[in-house]
Design a protein around this motif. Structure first.
Motif, short mmCIF file in Angstrom:
data_model
loop_
_atom_site.label_atom_id
_atom_site.label_comp_id
_atom_site.label_asym_id
_atom_site.label_seq_id
_atom_site.Cartn_x
_atom_site.Cartn_y
_atom_site.Cartn_z
N ARG A 199 80.38 18.26 -17.24
CA ARG A 199 79.00 18.21 -17.70
C ARG A 199 78.48 19.62 -18.03
NH1 ARG A 199 74.93 15.00 -13.89
NH2 ARG A 199 76.15 13.21 -14.63
N ARG A 244 80.43 21.18 -21.19
CA ARG A 244 80.09 20.46 -22.42
C ARG A 244 78.88 21.07 -23.11
NH1 ARG A 244 78.95 14.74 -20.90
NH2 ARG A 244 76.93 15.56 -20.28
N GLY A 254 80.01 23.38 -25.61
CA GLY A 254 81.03 22.96 -26.56
C GLY A 254 82.47 23.00 -26.06
N TYR A 255 82.65 23.13 -24.75
CA TYR A 255 84.01 23.15 -24.20
C TYR A 255 84.42 21.75 -23.74
CZ TYR A 255 83.62 28.24 -24.14
OH TYR A 255 83.46 29.54 -24.51
N HIS A 308 82.92 14.89 -30.95
CA HIS A 308 83.38 16.19 -30.48
C HIS A 308 84.90 16.17 -30.25
CE1 HIS A 308 83.36 19.51 -27.23
NE2 HIS A 308 83.41 20.04 -28.41
N ARG A 326 88.42 18.02 -32.45
CA ARG A 326 89.53 18.78 -31.88
C ARG A 326 90.87 18.39 -32.48
NH1 ARG A 326 89.27 22.06 -28.33
NH2 ARG A 326 87.29 22.22 -27.26
#
Lengths: 344, 344
Positions: free
Chosen positions: A84, A87, A90-91, B111, B115
């Motif tokens: 959470r 995120r 953006g990871y 998202h 990737r």
């Protein structure tokens, strides 16, 4: 075929640079243009390309998490809160389980490193510090959670495990237990420090420490309930039996309770039980389980924040250690007055 | 600096091609050379570079998993067994939780797609089929688990949910329940089909179906225990109260049991309870919980195998649907003889 930035540019008759600026929230752009771009981005389901972003920033936007077992609610909770936090920037989280197997744990870490993640979050179980030294040599950023390594200066987020053992054992002493056993964790920092806290509390309480009341099983995080049951059976065969048991984690405590009830004994009257982790459902068990709360969600969140600060800083920051205070949660499994005497 | 294949080649005085062949288990290479290479690879901790491998195969070796909640043991178990299967072929698992939030679910899927994973495994909760159609258009391979979409020909691994509802309800009827309520799931295939099975069983058993005995809450996979408790409180306020409740999942059933016990009623004598999922600890609860076992580990494993077969096949295979048979696990929460009459 996914929509590209230049398709949106052509569609709106403006430049790619303008669109890029809107998406990066650049102050250059007027409100009307901004709204037009965002509207079209939404309609066309445009997704900024992660690969392109990676080329610019040199990051993979992947954070790896290695835990002993995802099914253990402690690690699931850590994973959830970690995901959470990362995120928001953006990871994404890649997850691997080591299943308390030294070879698998090493393989999983190497496999993850080969993917080039921006950072690793590792809850080590059987790991030797040699592997971590290798990560240091390769300048692979990592944060250890839950289990620490002595002599290694590394980023760490976890609980004060001496306090865990001390709190749990002191609570049993306060409830009148005289022969307190410990179903212990592995020979890593978590296991060793909880044992140390247990010994300290016994000494402060004027109780003798005896090796035979400390039981170690082959695994503690996988098949924990079964292992806790077996450990308790060994304790039940002793003379005198313990009248209180501090278990390394809640699933082991649940297994220990099973063994006690199966032997026809009462909890907490004959034997009081306390675990660690304060997992879900602990209060709805046949005998609601007292536990030490480790704040697992907070461990995941703090590890996530620490990881982001490392990954996004230009220089390599000094390793940081975050130690959370555990606290006692009392339930029926230890609810006896100190005057009650345990039956042998 | 990680060791590269050419470092090992230089070190051993042989060609990179030879080393590559050893690592791919090519029959060309003599046993002595093979052993020398493997020995050195091990000593130097050489890791085949995933990026290099990706360039050759055009794959990312990432499989994405989107679930409503990782903390829900059903999804944790699926994730664990899925990761185990794909790991055998060098794939890693990226995980995202949708938290039963339609916007978040769509964002997380987009998202992940950005990737470029080789495949997605999706346990949809609020998802519209439009998003899946977009995945089809973009030729993004995916496997649905647990929740299916009508009118969409997609790869699917899950449980026969009509059978789930039928088994659970029939069991309550066989235990003498006359007013059977259902704390239901969302308006997706899982929720709708379990409800359908419940209705079928009532009809076959000669019992009336009544809308007012079917309770729907805002969420079913997150905060399930609390939602189950609230739903049960509504059922307890009815006249007459139900004497049996089939709950959509075990965490909701646990919440329902809490509410019943808090109201001073007995389980199963006053109200019998059955859940679905057969989660860990269900048998150690204050009242051990009867449940329908969905074989969650098998769902993850089968989804993993199906995903590998799709990703590694040259052509796009025809969508395949794998439906697992659920089975009944009887425990104390429904253990009453059919002659016992429930108190109103």
């Amino acid at each position: 075929m996914p929509v590209r930035m230049k398709d949106i540019a052509a569609d709106l008759g403006i430049s790619v640079v303008t669109i890029s600026k809107v998406l990066r929230d650049h102050p250059d752009i007027g409100e009307e243009t901004r709204q037009r771009v965002l509207q079209r981005v939404k309609e066309l389901h445009y997704r900024p390309n992660v690969t392109a972003r990676s080329l610019v920033t040199g990051r993979s936007y992947l954070i790896g998490l290695v835990v002993p077992d995802l099914l253990h609610p402690f690690f699931a909770e850590v994973a959830k809160s970690l995901a959470r936090v990362i995120r928001t920037r953006g990871y994404s989280l890649i997850i691997a389980s080591s299943e308390e197997d030294p070879e698998l744990e090493e393989q999983e870490i190497e496999h993850m490193v080969a993917r080039g993640p921006d950072g690793l979050v590792i809850a080590a179980s059987t790991l030797s510090s040699a592997i971590l030294q290798r990560l240091d040599e390769q300048q692979q950023a990592y944060v250890l959670i839950d289990r620490k390594f002595t002599g290694l200066s590394a980023n760490f987020v976890g609980t004060d495990d001496i306090a865990v053992g001390d709190l749990a054992t002191t609570h049993l002493i306060n409830r009148g237990c005289k022969r307190i056993a410990h179903i212990r964790g592995r020979e890593n920092s978590t296991g060793a420090k909880r044992l140390e806290g247990y010994k300290r509390a016994l000494e402060r309480g004027g109780l003798n420490f005896s090796d035979k009341y400390v039981i170690l099983r082959e695994t503690v995080d996988i098949e924990s309930r079964l292992q806790g049951n077996f450990a308790m059976q060994r304790l039940l065969a002793m003379h005198p039996k313990p009248d209180g048991v501090f278990c390394y984690n809640d699933p082991m405590a649940i297994g220990a309770m099973e063994a006690i009830l199966a032997a026809g004994l009462r909890i907490p009257k004959d034997i009081a039980i306390i675990g660690c982790g304060n997992l879900h459902y602990s209060d709805l068990l046949r005998v609601p389980l007292s536990s030490i709360d480790q704040q697992s969600a907070l461990i995941g969140a703090r590890a996530g924040k620490l990881m982001l600060s490392i990954v996004e800083s230009k220089a390599t920051p000094q390793p940081k250690s975050v130690l959370l205070e555990p606290h006692l949660v009392e339930r029926a499994s230890t609810a006896r007055t100190s005057r009650q005497t345990a039956k042998e």
